[in-house]
Design an enzyme around this catalytic site. Sequence first.
Site, short mmCIF file in Angstrom:
data_model
loop_
_atom_site.label_atom_id
_atom_site.label_comp_id
_atom_site.label_asym_id
_atom_site.label_seq_id
_atom_site.Cartn_x
_atom_site.Cartn_y
_atom_site.Cartn_z
N GLN A 169 25.02 19.02 29.44
CA GLN A 169 24.98 19.39 30.86
C GLN A 169 26.32 20.05 31.14
OE1 GLN A 169 23.04 19.65 33.61
NE2 GLN A 169 24.90 20.30 34.66
N GLN A 171 27.20 22.56 33.64
CA GLN A 171 27.67 22.86 34.99
C GLN A 171 28.35 21.63 35.58
OE1 GLN A 171 24.67 23.79 37.97
NE2 GLN A 171 26.02 25.17 39.05
N GLY A 299 18.75 15.96 39.10
CA GLY A 299 17.33 16.15 39.25
C GLY A 299 16.87 17.22 38.28
N GLY A 300 17.57 18.34 38.35
CA GLY A 300 17.22 19.44 37.46
C GLY A 300 18.41 20.31 37.20
N MET A 301 18.34 21.08 36.13
CA MET A 301 19.39 22.03 35.80
C MET A 301 18.74 23.30 35.30
SD MET A 301 22.57 22.76 35.67
CE MET A 301 23.02 24.44 35.23
N GLU A 302 19.13 24.41 35.92
CA GLU A 302 18.44 25.69 35.72
C GLU A 302 18.81 26.42 34.44
OE1 GLU A 302 20.80 24.88 37.94
OE2 GLU A 302 22.09 26.57 38.47
N ASN A 303 18.93 25.73 33.32
CA ASN A 303 19.30 26.42 32.09
C ASN A 303 18.29 27.53 31.81
OD1 ASN A 303 21.59 24.75 31.62
ND2 ASN A 303 20.17 23.11 31.04
N HIS A 326 12.72 24.88 42.76
CA HIS A 326 14.16 25.08 42.90
C HIS A 326 14.78 25.64 41.61
CE1 HIS A 326 18.20 24.00 44.56
NE2 HIS A 326 18.49 23.93 43.27
N HIS A 330 16.37 29.58 40.67
CA HIS A 330 17.68 29.93 40.11
C HIS A 330 17.58 31.09 39.10
CE1 HIS A 330 20.67 27.23 41.75
NE2 HIS A 330 20.00 26.15 41.43
N GLU A 349 23.33 27.92 45.34
CA GLU A 349 22.46 26.83 45.81
C GLU A 349 21.82 27.09 47.17
OE1 GLU A 349 21.40 24.78 43.77
OE2 GLU A 349 22.92 24.84 42.18
N ASP A 404 32.77 19.34 40.91
CA ASP A 404 31.66 18.42 41.15
C ASP A 404 31.74 17.81 42.56
OD1 ASP A 404 30.66 18.96 38.69
OD2 ASP A 404 31.20 17.06 37.76
N TYR A 412 23.74 23.65 49.78
CA TYR A 412 22.29 23.68 49.66
C TYR A 412 21.61 23.92 51.02
CZ TYR A 412 22.69 21.67 44.96
OH TYR A 412 22.96 21.47 43.64
N ARG A 586 19.98 8.94 37.40
CA ARG A 586 20.12 10.14 38.23
C ARG A 586 21.14 9.86 39.33
NH1 ARG A 586 15.09 13.06 41.42
NH2 ARG A 586 16.34 14.71 42.41
N LYS A 588 22.07 11.23 42.10
CA LYS A 588 21.65 11.29 43.49
C LYS A 588 21.11 9.94 43.99
CE LYS A 588 17.76 13.11 46.01
NZ LYS A 588 16.56 13.94 45.96
N1 BES Z 1 22.46 23.58 39.48
C1 BES Z 1 22.09 22.37 40.11
C2 BES Z 1 22.64 21.15 39.43
C3 BES Z 1 24.15 21.08 39.38
C4 BES Z 1 24.95 21.58 40.39
C5 BES Z 1 24.77 20.47 38.31
C6 BES Z 1 26.34 21.50 40.31
C7 BES Z 1 26.15 20.39 38.23
C8 BES Z 1 26.94 20.90 39.24
C9 BES Z 1 20.57 22.23 40.20
O1 BES Z 1 19.92 23.45 40.41
C10 BES Z 1 20.26 21.39 41.41
O2 BES Z 1 20.61 21.79 42.48
N2 BES Z 1 19.62 20.24 41.20
C11 BES Z 1 19.25 19.33 42.27
C12 BES Z 1 17.78 19.40 42.54
C13 BES Z 1 17.37 20.28 43.66
C14 BES Z 1 15.89 20.15 43.92
C15 BES Z 1 18.16 20.12 44.92
C16 BES Z 1 19.51 17.93 41.79
O3 BES Z 1 19.79 17.75 40.60
O4 BES Z 1 19.43 17.01 42.58
ZN ZN Z 2 20.28 24.25 42.32
#
Ligand code: BES
Ligand code: ZN
Length: 633
Positions: A169, A171, A299-303, A326, A330, A349, A404, A412, A586, A588
């Site tokens: 990971q 980012q 939650g997710g990462m846009e690799n 989402h 990206h 974002e 971070d 967002y 996770r 969040k």
């Molecule tokens: N690119 C982000 C994840 C991220 C941001 C990782 C900054 C490290 C540093 C990804 O696209 C993202 O925003 N994920 C969200 C989910 C989204 C539905 C809001 C998440 O992981 O909660």
């Molecule tokens: Zn994102």
Amino acid sequence: MKIKIKNTSIMFCVALVIGAGLTSVGTAQKPSTVPKMVEDVHSYSNPQAVRVRHVDLDWNVLFDKKILQGTATLSFERTSNEQNAPLILDTRDLQIAKIETSNNGKSYKPTEFKIGESDKILGAPLTIQLPKGAKFVRIFYSTSQGASGLQWLEPSQTAGKNTPFMFSQAQAIHARSFIPLQDSPQVRVTYTARVRTPKDLLAVMSAEGNSQTDARNGDYKFKMTKAIPPYLIAIAVGDLQFRSLGNRTGVYAEPSVVEKSAREFGDTEKMVEATEKIYGAYRWDRYDILVLPPSFPFGGMENPMLTFATPTILAGDKSLVSLVAHELAHSWSGNLVTNATWRDFWLNEGFTTYLERRIIEAVYGKPRREMEATLGKRSLIEEMAGMETRDQILYVDLKGRDPDDGFTGVPYEKGALFLRHMEESFGREKFDKFVRGYFDAHAFQSITTETFVTYLQKNLLDANPNLVSRADIDEWIYKADLPKNAPQPQSDAFAKVEAQTNNYLSGKLAAKDIQKEMWTTQDWLHFLKTLPEDVGAEKMAELDRAFNLTKVGNSEIAFQWLMMSIKNKYAAADARLEEFLISIGRRKFVRPLFAELAKTSADMKRACEIYAKSRAGYHPITQSSVDAIVKCS
Ligand code: BES
Ligand code: ZN
């Protein structure tokens, strides 16, 4: 040469001023395609003098030692007249065995290098001397066990429990913990990789070369031919299977969750088509999703070509797939047009959250979009109430801070509201055309907020005078708080939920008589969030008897319920809370739950007991977030 952090950044600024002067005069050596570099306070690298263009990786994935070991060969070019400038890379906790350079990519000779002092946030600069004519540098290295950008899982931490798992990971600034490179999002690179793993495991990367079958042999090759920012380089290795979802979409997951994943993500191809219709062709060939073990910190990462996703969105009813929308979005906002620095993160974002909602509207209808937008705005307002003003600004100053920390709802949700405000002001037709043109004009570039504002002024404000003022734009981007003209999403469905909630709270309606048969996940979330914070353990018990909320499987609803349980001392949910925190990493979910527990000393004691059991299973990113909250003696 000893490199000190403070001096380096001063030197960097000076170099930038000189570099800018040279650009305007023009130099013979400088290829015209080199974009202007801006100051990035989160990188020690010197792309304004020497710029890396391609990264070739050769890795052994060593599960017994929990390290990657091998070489990174970087191709670079000089981008200024400083012919003696060394190459400066970012690193964090890398063990470097030797470094060689080459003029032709064939014969290599050792060169001198120096690793500077290590900074807690930034890692350490690696300065490499370049002999005249050098065009390649090959670094022999291995990662350390605690690499911040990697997680090594024991078999017991996977769904299948039989084989280990590893994933990256990168980012925001963790690529440097597994690759020595210029770790700034404005330094776009192509990459190739050869990866050797245990024979029974499959490797996948954010590139071409993913198997699209279940076959494995322990030797894998990848290539990413489009220039991407370093934070999008990604790898995972584990017992993975593939299921096709459509012509250019599919899912990789551990065998025990692959069927469930394929069902959950069944609308992915439709989402790609819906996005293309509004924003132009999908430019990354395939779009696959990798479902990770539950410790995945996001939650997710846009690799690119391969979104990484948490298994906590496998709700069984597609109710949490806005995460796929989402990460897919990206592919336009973020991967195609990239924030030049982490200050500009809202360009990634905010646009993506706006696009995400447009995709949801196109595939699932406007009511669903409005529900999700309402939930988003509400959580933004709640979060901003407890936030320093400097963090309420889209163009946030992160100097001296970990990027971070910029991970709040502001880039967002405030970003998305800003774009929706423009959509409402200019009309959808004009605004969609503008956004599509913006993606085309900046495709495969990394841009600053200023570049965006200039483009906006020229292509939307000037062309449509009197609809939105420049002062309005500046307020949205450069000021704290939410502007008065912020859009207000409208959800009829939520209005109905509210009516029932009010009747329940005033005693007119018993919990068991609430008409919840048609409620979606979003209705449930709205219902729970609309209850007063101090609703009380008694009412919670009543709701639990009526709806079995302590046992609910949906991760978002469970999280909301558990937050309420801590706040209201609802002890019947204690065991579920512990199980949730041990089984899911996770951030969040995990961070706010621990933060809520940390508010009283009795709960802090519980937090310590739970954290003692759960910490080892968390990713380094989640660990460091929770370490800052849970203080145990
Ligand atoms: N690119 C982000 C994840 C991220 C941001 C990782 C900054 C490290 C540093 C990804 O696209 C993202 O925003 N994920 C969200 C989910 C989204 C539905 C809001 C998440 O992981 O909660
Ligand atoms: Zn994102």
